[in-house]
Structures are given as C-alpha cells and as structure tokens.
Design an enzyme around this catalytic site. Structure first.
Site, PDB file in Angstrom:
ATOM      1  N   SER A 560      36.372  24.869  -1.151  1.00 22.70           N
ATOM      2  CA  SER A 560      36.207  23.416  -1.138  1.00 22.70           C
ATOM      3  C   SER A 560      34.899  23.092  -0.432  1.00 22.70           C
ATOM      4  O   SER A 560      34.286  23.958   0.206  1.00 22.70           O
ATOM      5  CB  SER A 560      37.371  22.734  -0.420  1.00 22.70           C
ATOM      6  OG  SER A 560      37.300  22.942   0.972  1.00 22.70           O
ATOM      7  N   LYS A 561      34.469  21.852  -0.548  1.00 20.37           N
ATOM      8  CA  LYS A 561      33.260  21.401   0.145  1.00 20.37           C
ATOM      9  C   LYS A 561      33.277  19.892   0.197  1.00 20.37           C
ATOM     10  O   LYS A 561      33.767  19.221  -0.725  1.00 20.37           O
ATOM     11  CB  LYS A 561      31.997  21.863  -0.606  1.00 20.37           C
ATOM     12  CG  LYS A 561      30.800  22.076   0.299  1.00 20.37           C
ATOM     13  CD  LYS A 561      30.967  23.331   1.134  1.00 20.37           C
ATOM     14  CE  LYS A 561      29.695  23.719   1.864  1.00 20.37           C
ATOM     15  NZ  LYS A 561      29.886  24.939   2.660  1.00 20.37           N
TER      16      LYS A 561
END
Length: 1015
Positions: A560-561
C-alpha cells in the site's frame, strides 16, 4: 451564565455579555485636538465639523481602545476620509450610498465599509478577505492578530428605502502574557492577549476558558451557541487550531448570510497555545424578505455546516454559494468531484488501446513511443480550469447529482432531523439511469458530458464518507476502485481512499485487505511543478503501492502507499495536511460512538478495515503524533497503526539498525559468492550518500573498493579507491560528501559540488556546471565501476532513453547492479541492461529489509496487550531498551537476511534454468507468491487446526511465542492478519523452493513433508 434552554443553548444575561473596553479618560481632550486639526485642514465645512466628530466617536460602535491607541492626527484623517466618501457617494449618478476607508500598518489596521445586513459583498474591496489574507492567515507566524468588528446601529443615508449601514473592522497585533505557551496549556491568564484580558467580561472569559479546554484536545473545530437573555440575538463561538482553516473568517459571513442572518459584532481572539476563537453575535437581518427560516432553525443549520466549511473554507465554487445558486453542501460536493475528475478523466482512451494493440511493447523503440504517448495524452485536453468551467456552468446538474449522493450517504437517526441537515431546496432524487438521461439532455458537447458523467462515476464508487459527520477536519471517501480501466491499471486495487483538505489532496491505495506502506508528502517548488505533481499524483501512488506489493511478497501485509500533495500556496502546511489526512481516514475506520460529534456513517462496504501505515518522504517526524492520535481516538489497533515510530512508543528504527541495508547486502554478497569474487577488489559506485539511511549503512557494512559516491551535494570520485576511514566518519555523522576531507583523495581523485562552475578534473576534462554533472554522473562510462548500488536518487533516473549511455558495443559498462533505491531504474531499462549482460537485482527484491522489519514490528504490537507492549517493547524515559526488545531486534535482523537469501537463490537458480531476465523473474516470483497466498488463506488447509497451528508456530518469531504463548497470540491478533501470516509464509517458502512455475505435483510433495512433521 444561567440555565440551559430546551434548544440546548445556554442563556447569557445581556449585562454580562461580551467585552467592556477600559474607559479612555483622555477622550474629551482628544476630541478637542481632533477638532482643531480638522478645522485647520478646511476639508470639512466648519458648521459640520462637530456633527462629523460626534458621529464618528458615538454612532459607529467604536470602543475606547481604538481612541486610546491612535493619535489625533490619524483619527482626524479617518474622519476627513469618511466625510469625503460621503460627499463622493452623494455625487454618484446612481446615488448609491457607499462609504469606504482602509488604513493598514504592520501592527494594526482599520477598515470601514458599507454593506447591507445579511448580504455578502461579491464586489468592491472585500475587506474581510483582505484582512484575512494579510493578518489572520498571513505567512509570518511570529505575529498573531486579534480582530474586532462592529455594525453601526442606524442605516446610511436619508432615503426611506435605505438598507445599508457601516461595518467597522479593527485589527491589533497580539501582545501575549506568555508568547511561547505549551500547546496543551489552557489557563487564560497565561495564554491570552493583554488587550483581551483587559476588555473581556468575567462571563466571556468563562465561555472562552471552557471552549479552549475542549479545543486543545480536539483536532477539529469546537462550536457553541448561546442565547442572550431578552433578545433574539445569539452568540456563536467557534474555536480551532490556528493555521488549519485559512479563509474561514470571511466564509463564515457568507454562511450566515445564506440563511438570512447578520452579525452585530464579531471578535477574533488568538491565544499563544495555538488556538483561535471566533465569537459572532447573530440576529435575523430585518431588511431581508421572509423566505428565510426562523432564527432558531437557521442557527441550528449554521452550526451543522461550520464543520463542512472548516474542511474547505473557500471551495472552488464558493461564488455559486455566495450568490445563492447552490448551497454550501452542493458547492463543497462539486469541489470534491472536481478534484476526482482531474485524476480520472485525463485517461488514455480507445486511441491508446488501438496503438498498444498494433505496437509491440517488447520492442524497445515501440515501448519508448508508447511511454511518450501516454505522458502526452495525459497532459492535454482537460485542464483543472477547463473542468472547473464546465462544472460551474451546470449548477442544476450539480444539484441533482448531489441529491443522489446525499440520498445514499445522509444517515438519519432518531436524534436528528433530515430537514435540519439537508437544506438543499426540495428536489426529486433521480435514479442513476435518469441522471444519465438528464446529463445527456442538459450538456452542449461531448466534453461536458464526460465531465458531468464523472459525477455519476464518483457517486457510484463511494462506499463510505465522513461528509455528513457532524465534526470533521477534512473530507474522506472510501472508493470502490473497480471504475479504473484495466488497460491503464492492469492489477486491480483492493482499497482506495481519497482525502481532500483545505491545504491538500491525497490518496491511500492498497492491493490487499491486510497491507502496509508509507505515507509521503509531496511538495512543489513552483506552480509548474505543482501542475506536474498533481497530474502524476495518482499514477505515482499506484506505482509505489505496486512496487510495495511486489516487495512485500514474503510478509503478511500486501502493498500500500499514501501520497499527500500540498496545494501551491500551502507548502508550509505539511503537518496540518498530514494530521487532517490521518484523522479523516480514521473517521472511516472507526465506529462512531459519540452522537452529535461522530454520528454513524452509511457503510456500503460492510466490513471492518485496518490500515497499517509507515513513514516516507517528509513524514518521519509525524509518526509519533499519528500513533498517539489513533490511541486518543480509541482505535484498538493504535499500537500497530504506524511503524517507524520512536522507540519510546515501541518502534524499531530502520536506519539505526540498518534494516533496509541488510537485505540489499544479501544480494550484493550473493553475487560475489556465486561468481567467487573478492569484494575488496570489486570497484563500486553508489548514489545516495553517507547522509541517508540506506547510503550510510551500505558504507558501514560494505568491504568493496569505493570509486564514486553521488549524493545531494555533488560527486566524489577516486579511481584508486576512496578513503574508507573518512567515508565511515561521514556515515556515522550522517553528513553529505561535501564534508569529505579532500586531502584524503589521491592525485587522480576529485570532488565536484552542485554549486561548482567551470571546474577542471585531473583528467583534463572541463565541468561547466556542477549540478548537471551530478545529475548525469551515474550514466558516464568511466570504466571505474564493477558494482553499482543505487541507495538514493529520483525515480526513473535510468530510463529507456538514458540507459543507452550504459551500453557500449552491445555490452553493459557496469557488470552488476543491485537496485537499493525504489524505482531508480525503469523496468524496460533493466531489461535492456540484462540483455547487454548486466546482472540486475531489482528494488522489489533487494529493498525489502525495511518492510520485513516493519511487519514484525506490527506483529509485536498486535500480539502484546497494552501493558505488555509498554513493558517489553517501549524504551524508558532515559532511552533504555528492554531486554526483550534488544533480543527481538536481533531476531528481526536474522529474518531479513534469511528472506533475502531465499529469494536471491530462487531467482539465481531459475535464471540459470530458464534464462528469463532476473527483473522479470522477480515479478514472476512476487506474482506466484501473492496468488498462492490468496488461495491458501481461503483454502481447506487454513480450516485444518493442526496444519494452521503448525504453520503459525513456524512463521511467528520464537521470541514472541516464548514470551506470550501461541494460543494468546492467536486470540489477540485479528483473524485476517493470522490468515495473511499463514498464506504468505507457506506461499513464499514453497515458491522459493520450487520456483515461479512449479509442476502440479510440487505443492503436494511440499505439503506432504510438512504433514509428516506434524504427525
């Protein structure tokens, strides 16, 4: 203060309300001096001088503080200016009565304007906006200003239908009792401005004390309303953290004007603990018609909408709100969709798909054409201003689309009434099909249809939103990412959040339910840089999350980011933007349990979500706040919410323990081991210098012969090898190569700093510009590099075009590259290098030590209860680490090396067998592991308790099991996370042993061995 009314408002006795200005004893003498000055100037006829002075001193509501701080010359000037304005107004052809005056100084200001009560001035000097921009929201944070504003009691002019009156604004620089008060300090006698203490009544101080006590513990605004005894007037008090709501002062005026309400007095008070309090005395505007609701109803609605206004005080469609064409809710909604459209309308379309079908992506020239076409197609056609223009020209469609959005997400419970919350004029709620027909009917061309159709896409994608939560600091939307086109985003996202604040916009993207990744803040040096950053925001976020997904292959969390982009004029508001981003996402993750503050939201997703976040660019120093804030908000998983927190909160700092570098080093050492190379004879180049985490630890752990280091300050080169002791000194101090002692260079060595111009190298080569030399040094054919380890640098520093500089006569000039820095080399450039004989290990494989460390930090946070976590994982006040923490760190380091070694061997072995490029094998391994991982999590193997416990016993760190016990860990860690541990461990161990394309019997053999051990 007296009783509480049935409407929930407390009643103030009129005698105790507001402020009492200290009496100015020299007032009569000052008036004489003013009269003398005016008479002497001859600008006002002698027989009118007394009436003009009396009018100014008595009728405008100006208190004695103004007369005490101003000298007679300034006051005489103001009276003369106002008289001149009256004369000018009388001589106007349209006979409009307008009197205006402004005087601005560095420490105070006065504005006098003509306005009709209950109406916002959209033309003229707009003094509220001016004083706001210059004094309340100014860039100089060392100065704070308080504001007092009064409306004159009578109307201006002699005409029977005159409605306008004068509004006076007074701005004073604050003189605090204690200028540098602690943000948690609440005592008024410490944090107040001296003038406020002198003027405020005991009752006012009590009100302010109570609201400040609340404001320091809340992220968003605190809103209170008080009735005034024997009066229809209400006192509205709003408190919030300074610098978090630019433009709110003038926007509040527009809000109460929308409901037919005017103010008699307004005060803005600043406090040195960072709190701003606005106090407004409201009453119905008697000059307006009766179409407005009763004052009670209007005030109720105003208090509901202040929270929305606080989120985005000046939205892009604010003019449609001030004109009354659309409500605040409709214009704020339009603003949010305007942001959404910018990121998802500039798409590539059918032409790109056709081109992609014709061209061969494996052909380097074709790939280069596709890459350039993609960039160009995304920059053209729909600019933010063009989208704004289209939306602004269709207010009727915006209203209909908002009604559809509100009909779904506006939750109505027994404790509040829909009528109060949705003031949008009664409108039929259309179905999605009817909205589609309405859009087709109302628009004039294809572009308008595309933009307005994007509203429908947005409405259909929203699964959760805090839009209708009573208190909030930013607007957040949990979106279903299925609207994204597969041609551009071939790997489907699992989850997607959009956050819009007054200072920024941001996304959070993840590829699995249980996923982890950093949050970065993107700053822009110019408007042009902002335009580029905004255009690439979503794609960069998607790319970073995708890399993280491949990197996280052998840990429970997927990739994720989060990316936050600061608005062009808000580059100094990184902290404010980050805090709002985190708090508004928490709104969508936590159940609402405080009616009236956090009401339940409509949940179309229907499942509990947990996000695991970490630090990234510009956020490392904000992680502790986010951890503490999650705890304050009541998140049961607050301990694991953020990794990278300080050791006092149980964090394991990657840089201190060299976690990321340990993984990179396993790949470097693996190449030397396979090729029987003596590291001391290998020449090495590194980008990312001794000042960074990865760069400094790489220097400290390596034993090669460094010939070149490139960092933010410049280039350091020595063909005979850079002095190791000096490099170690810089790495330990974490400073750039600009601090290198150049006397330690050999006669052939040199250093070129970015600021250097016209330098001659020992070889005789001239360097005209140090920055240009630094930016391209890694592409030079120096014959000095056997091993290249990028530990820093911008993404795509080597791309399909520039890679040709590293290939000479079809052969790579650098034999080995281990990509420590994320996205440093594009995938197509890696393949070119591999085809030219270079051994390349890509970032998603090499740079995974940090994510492994973070994952095990999360696991410890979930496994311990709060007391155990503090005892065994948190450093004490003196910075001493518990014995368990020290042992656990060593186990984490051991696990990082083990995972890196297993993947290195798997890629090396499969390349030897198949000759498939390592950069492709890295992705194939990631895909094989993550695919098998998902299947195993929902397989019969998980349901088998013996197998489940056996796998978890192997996967979990022994230290944790010994300290807490397997049963307790299973009980405390959320089930989805345990499934993820089970799936990722089994999948990674199987794929590392049997490769990315195993035979159909391989998994049977693999599990048979495990089963025999269980028996």
């Amino acid at each position: 203060m007296a009783k509480t009314n049935g409407n929930g408002h407390r009643t103030l006795r009129s005698a105790t309300v507001g402020y009492v200005a200290p009496e100015f004893k020299g007032k009569a003498e000052q008036m004489k001096q003013v009269k003398g000055l005016i008479t002497k100037s001859k600008w006002i006829p002698d027989d009118l001088v007394d009436t003009q002075i009396a009018w100014f001193y008595s009728d405008l509501g100006i208190d004695d503080v103004y007369f005490q701080v101003e000298n007679p010359e300034v006051i005489a000037n103001h009276i003369t200016s106002l008289y001149a304005a009256k004369v000018a107004a009388f001589s106007r052809e349209d006979k409009r009565e307008e009197i205006r005056l402004d005087m601005e100084a560095s420490d105070h200001a006065i504005y006098i304007d003509t306005s009709e009560p209950g109406k916002s001035n959209t033309g003229g000097p707009r003094y509220e906006h001016r004083l706001e921009a210059k004094y309340l929201d100014g860039g100089d944070t060392s100065k704070r200003f308080r504001v007092e504003t009064f409306r004159s009691s009578g109307v201006l002019g002699q005409k029977a239908d005159s409605k306008a009156s004068l509004r006076c604004y007074f701005v004073y620089q604050c003189l605090f009792v204690e200028p540098n008060a602690d943000p948690k300090e609440t005592r008024l006698e410490v944090i107040s401005d001296r003038m406020f203490l002198a003027k405020a009544t005991k009752n006012t101080k009590q009100i302010y004390q109570e609201i400040i006590d609340l404001a320091v513990s809340r992220t968003g605004p605190v809103i209170e309303v008080f009735d005034i005894e024997d009066s229809r007037e209400k006192r509205l008090v709003v408190a919030f953290r300074s610098r978090t709501a630019s433009g709110l002062f003038s926007a509040l005026s527009d809000l109460y004007h929308y409901y037919g309400v005017t103010s008699s007095r307004k005060y803005v008070e600043q406090f040195s603990n960072g709190i701003t309090v606005m106090s407004i005395y409201l009453r119905p505007a008697a000059n307006l018609d009766s179409r407005f609701p009763p004052i009670e109803q209007s005030i109720h609605q105003i208090t509901k909408e202040i929270s929305l206004l606080y989120c985005i005080p000046q939205n892009k469609f604010h003019s449609l709100f001030t004109s009354g064409e659309l409500s605040l809710q409709e214009t704020t909604y339009a603003h949010c969709v305007w942001v959404f459209v910018q990121h998802f309308l500039n798409r590539l379309g059918s032409e790109y798909a056709s081109l992609m079908a014709v061209l061969d992506p494996k052909n380097n020239m074709h790939a280069e054409i596709l890459s350039k076409m993609k960039k160009r197609l995304r920059t053209e056609t729909f600019t933010p201003d063009y989208i704004l223009e289209i939306i602004g020209s269709h207010p009727g469609l915006v209203r209909a689309l908002y009604a559809s959005f509100a009909n779904i997400h506006l939750k109505v419970g027994p404790e509040f009434d829909r009528h109060f919350i949705a003031p949008t004029p009664a409108i039929e709620v259309l179905s999605d099909a009817s909205l589609k027909d309405r859009i087709t009917r109302d628009v004039f061309n294809e572009h308008e249809e595309m933009v307005m159709t994007a509203f429908r896409v947005f409405n259909n994608a929203v699964l959760r939103t805090n839009y209708f939560t009573p208190t909030k600091v930013a607007l957040s939307f949990r979106l279903d990412p299925s609207f994204l086109p597969d041609i551009e985003y071939p790997k489907r996202l699992y989850g997607m959040f959009l956050v819009i604040t007054a200072e920024s916009r941001g996304f959070h993207l993840r590829f699995k339910d249980i996923a982890r990744g950093g949050i970065r803040i993107v700053k822009s040096r110019s408007k042009e840089a902002y335009s580029i950053n905004a255009r690439n925001l979503f794609d960069e976020n998607y790319g970073l999350a995708s890399t993280q997904q491949r990197k996280n292959k052998d840990i429970p969390e997927g990739g994720s980011k989060g990316v936050i982009l600061l608005d062009p004029k808000q580059q100094d508001k990184a902290r404010e933007a980050f805090e709002k981003y985190i708090d508004s996402i928490l709104d969508l993750l936590l159940k609402a349990e405080t009616p009236g503050i956090k009401n339940p939201i409509v949940d179309l997703y229907g499942k509990e979500e947990i996000l695991f976040l970490g630090p990234d660019e510009n956020t490392a120093d904000l992680v502790d706040w986010a951890t503490e804030h999650a705890r304050i908000r009541g998140a049961p998983w607050w301990k694991s919410f953020f990794t990278g927190k300080s050791p006092k909160l149980g964090g394991i700092p990657h840089d201190h323990y060299g976690m990321t570098t340990l993984s990179v080093r396993e790949y470097v050492k693996g190449i030397y081991r396979k090729l029987n190379l003596d590291p001391s004879k290998v020449t090495k180049m590194q980008t990312g210098g001794p000042d960074g985490d990865l760069g400094s630890n790489e220097i400290l752990l390596s034993n090669e012969k460094y010939t070149a280091i490139v960092d933010g300050s410049g280039v350091l080169v020595d063909p005979n090898g850079l002095d190791k002791e000096e490099l170690h000194r810089l790495a330990k101090k974490r400073v750039m190569i600009s601090h290198f002692d150049t006397s330690k260079l050999s006669k052939d060595g040199y250093r070129v700093l970015c600021e250097d111009l016209n330098i001659k190298l020992p070889t005789g080569e001239a360097v005209n510009n140090g920055t240009a030399f630094r930016n391209t040094y890694h592409l030079r054919d120096t014959s000095l590099t056997d091993m290249f380890v990028p530990c820093g640098g911008r993404p795509e520093s080597i791309d399909l075009v520039s890679v040709s500089k590293l290939i000479k006569d079809g052969k790579s000039t650098i034999p080995y590259i281990v990509e420590g820095a994320n996205l440093f080399i594009t995938q197509d450039a890696k393949l070119r290098l591999e085809s030219a004989g270079c051994i390349v290990y890509k970032d998603a494989s090499a740079n995974k030590g940090g994510v492994t460390s973070s994952s095990l930090e999360v696991l410890a946070s979930l496994s311990f209860d709060d007391e155990g976590f503090v005892t065994h994982m948190c450093h004490d006040a003196r910075g001493n680490a518990p014995a368990f923490y020290q042992a656990y760190v060593k186990e984490v380091q051991k696990k990082i090396c083990e995972n890196a070694r297993l993947e290195f061997e798997a890629i090396w072995r499969e390349h030897e067998q198949t000759n498939i490029p390592r950069s492709i094998l890295s992705d194939k391994l990631s895909l094989a592991i993550t695919t098998l991982d998902e299947e195993l999590q929902h397989s019969e193997l998980w349901e088998n308790e013996k197998i489940r416990r056996s796998v978890l016993a192997d996967a979990l760190p022994n230290l944790l099991i010994e300290k807490i016990g397997l049963d307790t860990i299973i009980q405390r860690v959320p089930d989805p996370y345990l499934r993820a541990i089970f799936g990722s461990f089994l999948a990674s161990r199987f794929v590392y042993e049997f490769g990315s394309s195993p035979s159909q019997f391989a998994f049977y053999d693999f599990m048979s061995r495990r089963m025999s051990q269980i028996q």
